[in-house]
Structures are given as C-alpha cells and as structure tokens.
Design an enzyme around this catalytic site. Structure first.
Site, mmCIF file in Angstrom:
data_model
loop_
_atom_site.group_PDB
_atom_site.id
_atom_site.type_symbol
_atom_site.label_atom_id
_atom_site.label_comp_id
_atom_site.label_asym_id
_atom_site.label_seq_id
_atom_site.Cartn_x
_atom_site.Cartn_y
_atom_site.Cartn_z
ATOM 1 N N GLY A 272 -0.484 0.083 -4.947
ATOM 2 C CA GLY A 272 -1.802 -0.477 -4.677
ATOM 3 C C GLY A 272 -2.815 0.054 -5.661
ATOM 4 C CB SER B 258 9.818 -4.551 -12.150
ATOM 5 O OG SER B 258 9.329 -5.824 -12.510
ATOM 6 C CG ASP C 102 10.761 -11.378 -14.459
ATOM 7 O OD1 ASP C 102 10.533 -10.176 -14.169
ATOM 8 O OD2 ASP C 102 9.871 -12.236 -14.557
ATOM 9 C CG ASP C 103 10.836 -8.296 -10.813
ATOM 10 O OD1 ASP C 103 10.406 -8.810 -9.764
ATOM 11 O OD2 ASP C 103 10.120 -8.127 -11.812
ATOM 12 C CB CYS D 215 -0.897 0.025 1.241
ATOM 13 S SG CYS D 215 -1.929 -1.436 1.466
ATOM 14 C CE1 TYR E 284 7.152 -6.596 -9.821
ATOM 15 C CE2 TYR E 284 5.876 -6.425 -7.805
ATOM 16 C CZ TYR E 284 5.929 -6.581 -9.172
ATOM 17 O OH TYR E 284 4.781 -6.705 -9.882
ATOM 18 C CG ASN F 200 3.265 0.419 3.196
ATOM 19 O OD1 ASN F 200 4.418 0.792 3.074
ATOM 20 N ND2 ASN F 200 2.810 -0.692 2.643
ATOM 21 N N GLY F 201 1.793 -1.970 5.288
ATOM 22 C CA GLY F 201 2.497 -3.064 5.938
ATOM 23 C C GLY F 201 1.544 -4.140 6.412
#
Length: 504
Positions: free
Chosen positions: A58, A314, A376-377, A30, A273, A133-134
């Site tokens: 998000g 990414s 790719d990441d 988030c 990412y 956030n978390g």
C-alpha cells in the site's frame, strides 16, 4: 422494517477507487504491523521499519498508533512511510513500548485522510487502535444497520465498522468484545488491535489474508508478511492460524479459537502478485512458487524463441523459471523505473499515453531482431500489456509471445484486492484468439488453474474442497457476498450471477 429491509433502503456508500484509466495492475491491499514489549520507547520506530518493508502492499497512506503509560499517540499521513515516519525523532513524538501501524491502498472508501489507519476510538474500557488488511463482504449491510441504530461514522472505511461493533458489544472484557465483533463480520481480514494493556491479532476463518507472529528479543511482533520480520531483525515464530485470535499482554501470549473449525483457503494472489518475493506465506516461499509457475508455463505453452524477458518486477521469478525449464536465455529486455511516484503529474492525454514508457523502458540491445517471450504475472484488462507489446516491437523484436504466469482472471475480487468489474476483465469478455489479436502478439498462453496449484505443491485443484481462495480464476467465492447479494435484488446482473455462484 426488518434489518435486511433497512439495509437495502439506507443510503449506500459506493466503494470508490481512484484508479488511473490506463492502470492495468491489480492494486495491492494493505499491510499491518504490531509490536508489543519493545524496549526504551522504540515500538513506533520498529513499526515504521516494518511498514517500510510492507510498502509494496500500500503506497497511498500510512499511520502509526503507539501507547505509553495508557496514553495513545497517533499519526496518520498521506504518502509513503519514509516520508511520514523517517525522522530520528519518531520515538520522541510517539513514545511507548507498544504500537500498531498500517500502510494503505484504499479498497473500501476513498483516498481521504479520515480513512487512514490505524483507526482509534475511546471506549468505556479505554482507547483502542486497529489496523485492518482485507475487505468485509458485509460492510455496507453492517454500516447501514449501525447508522440506522444511531451510530455516527467519521470515515467511509469498512474498518470503522469493526470499531463500532466492538463499542456496541455488551461483553465486559475488550477481548470478548473484539471476538463478538468478529462473529458479525464476513470476508477476508487480518487485524491487529492495540489497547492500553494488550495487543490483539486475528485472521479470518479461512485464512484468506496473511498474518505472521514473530519475536524481537522479548518483544512480540505481528505483521502481514515475514519480510517485515526480516527487516526489523525479528525471528519468525509461526503463522497466525485461520480463525485464530492471539492476545499478547504482560502475561505472554494467549491463543483463542472462538469459531467452528474450517479448512483454510489462503488467497492465491498473495503468491501470484502481492507478497514480496522474499516472504514466506503459509509455509511457502513466494519466490519458489513464482519460479515453479514459470516452469509450469513453459511446459504448458512451449515456443521456439531467442530470449525470455520478464515484465518487471513481479514477472521476474516466473521468467527465470520459464528460462530454466525451456533452456531459452533470460535477459532484462525491459527496464523498470523505481523513481516514479504514485502522484506523478501527467498534464495532458499525450503525456498520459507515454506513461508506460516512463515506467517500463524497452532495452533495444536485447530485443532487436529477436523472437521474444514476454512473461507477466497476470493480465487484467490488457491495456498496459498492449502498450508494452508495442514498445517491445518498436524496439525491434521480430516476434512477441506473451505468457501469463497465472490463469485468466474471469471474476472480480471482494476480499481486499482492487480489481476491475467483470465487464472490464479481458479474459471474461474475449476468447483466447480475440485476446491475442487485441494484445497484438504472435501467441498467447495462460498457466492453467491446475498448473498454478501444482506450483503451490499440490497435485491439482480439488473441485469439492478447493485448497485455496481462487475465485478470480474460477468464480468459486469462499464466503457469502452479502453486499453484492443485496445489490442482486435490484438491477445488477453481475451481482445476481455472483449471488448464484456463492449459493450454488
């Protein structure tokens, strides 16, 4: 009955994530933004711009709460920020010189309007809105305990637990109540709270989740990433420190460090990412780290090839780094569509299987007849990767060498990343050769853990005191996993193993 006994016996709320069966990306967490002291009732508009910059964190829902002359105005919507808060009438709808906003992907609770943040409550000290956030690793334990003591919950989000803890604190002042609540929660979090007279920001004791402080004129800004400050024209002041609580009111900014000092362990996946490439997280350029990840990958897993191709978006910086280190040309061999909405309807299994080509289209002019290094990441379950590989081979690639710019993901996350359980993680269940065969590539390589640390500017991982939160690669969880420990007393073998790792 003891508190722990009650928590085990109480009804359990399962963390439901509405993930597409073919979705193989780690879902973003988030984003939070708070503004204090804006001019001319512009706080909500500034917050909306900041949230737009954090849309990558998000894309499920968003909300804003503003305060004007002690009165709160709140709006919460499903969908993107621009759809919900893009109108020029926003300052009229949501006036005030202070506001807090949140853009959301659910990591705890389901996709319901009642779970959208900021969450608001009327306390005896006045209204308070909070954005989080978390993820709390003792969410279920605390929720069950609070329900047993008479609390009534309106959502299934772990963020509401924090509001209840604030409300039930016996401290007199709201800041002391806020700190009282923080003392009871565990996990990774960045919080921005708005009362009628203060804005409060807080970061977990290990600094797992990011939070920055900025200024725009005379106004203060709190945000998840520096890219939000750039978008609204704010200057970066500093990171909110791990374990720090900042209080902003008409007297200015006050810094409080209420808990014993601990070494910081910020989340490595912010660099792998989550964060936008133009953000600076904990003093490190995300773009620079990702390029160095690619350079390290080229040194660890070199290969003779004709072209370096990123999995957009990414994977782009790492692919640039790999190309620069190896001398192999970089090309956009896969084109990503930016116009597919999250809720795109796929009415049949046949169209679902074509979804990867709707998001990522191979560029035949670049790929045909070429030996391709695909960057790719990260690789989570491998389901998207194998579809991309097949599409690239169908476009005429003669060889495909897949490289992951992060180490193998071996363990799930409980700090705000929606990642599959261990039995669904490809690297946790297959050898490197078995993964190569499953992914249908000619060779496969992952950046080492030490290589990732070197990209961060370290000499390597310190086994005794790790510098970052890296449990998804190492199994070294930085906090207790209370909810999973409770489950481990029952029938969950994965939870039991996690409990042993944390307590070791």
């Amino acid at each position: 009955m003891s508190t722990l006994d009650h928590a085990i016996a109480a009804p359990v709320i399962h963390r439901e994530h509405h993930r597409d069966a073919d979705d193989d990306r780690p879902r973003l967490e988030c984003g939070v933004v708070g503004v204090w002291g804006a001019e001319a009732d512009e706080a909500s508009a500034i917050v909306a711009l900041g949230l737009h910059a954090l849309q990558h964190r998000g894309q499920e829902a968003c909300g804003i709460a503003s305060v004007h002359e002690t009165r709160f105005h709140t709006e919460r919507h499903m969908g993107h920020v621009g759809e919900a808060f893009g109108g020029s009438d926003l300052p009229t709808r949501m006036p005030g010189t202070a506001a807090v906003g949140h853009t959301r992907y659910s990591t705890a609770g389901g996709s319901f309007l009642r779970n959208i943040q900021p969450m608001f409550a009327d306390l005896d000290t006045g209204g308070i809105a909070i954005g989080h956030n978390g993820n709390l690793t003792n969410f279920l334990f605390l929720r069950n305990q609070l329900v047993g003591e008479g609390s009534i919950f309106q959502s299934t989000s772990d963020s509401e637990v924090i509001l209840h803890l604030i409300a039930r604190s016996r401290k007199a002042k709201v800041v002391d109540r806020f700190i009282d609540a923080l003392a009871r929660i565990e996990g990774g979090y960045a919080l921005v709270a708005q009362t009628r007279s203060k804005m409060i920001g807080a970061r977990d004791p290990l600094g797992i989740r990011p939070l920055v402080l900025g200024r725009i004129g005379d106004a203060w800004v709190l945000a998840s990433e520096t890219c939000a400050l750039d978008t609204i024209g704010a200057t970066f002041e500093r990171d909110v420190e791990h374990g720090e609580v900042v209080v902003i009111d008409r007297h200015g900014l006050q810094s409080i460090k209420p808990f014993p000092a601990r070494a910081a362990r910020p989340c490595l996946f912010e660099y792998v990412y989550f964060s936008r490439p133009d953000s600076v997280v904990n003093g490190r350029s995300v773009y620079g780290v990702r390029k160095r990840m690619g350079q390290g990958l080229a040194r660890e897993f070199p290969i003779e090839a004709d072209v370096i191709v990123p999995v957009p978006d990414s994977g782009v910086p790492a692919a640039l780094g790999y190309a620069q280190e190896s001398g192999i040309p970089y090309e956009m061999g896969i084109i990503r569509s930016h116009y597919l909405g999250r809720t795109f309807i796929q009415p049949s299994q046949a169209t679902r299987q074509k979804g990867v080509r709707m998001k990522h289209s191979p560029n035949r002019a670049v790929l045909e007849g070429k030996r391709v290094v695909l960057i790719d990441d990260s690789i989570v379950r491998g389901t998207t990767s194998v579809k991309l590989v097949r599409a690239v081979r169908a476009a005429g690639a003669t060889e495909i060498h897949l490289r992951s710019a992060s180490p193998p993901i071996l363990w799930p996350d409980f700090y705000g990343i929606d990642m599959p359980e261990r039995d669904q993680l490809i690297a946790a269940n297959k050898t490197l050769e078995e993964m190569r065969e499953f992914l249908e590539v000619d060779s496969l390589g992952f950046l080492s853990v030490d290589g990732l640390y070197q990209a961060m500017g370290e000499t390597g991982r310190d086994e005794k005191t790790p510098q970052f939160t890296d449990h998804y690669f190492t199994g070294d969880y930085p906090t207790r996993l209370v909810d999973r420990e409770i489950e481990a007393g029952g029938r969950d073998p994965v939870a039991r193993q996690l409990s042993l790792l944390v307590s070791a």
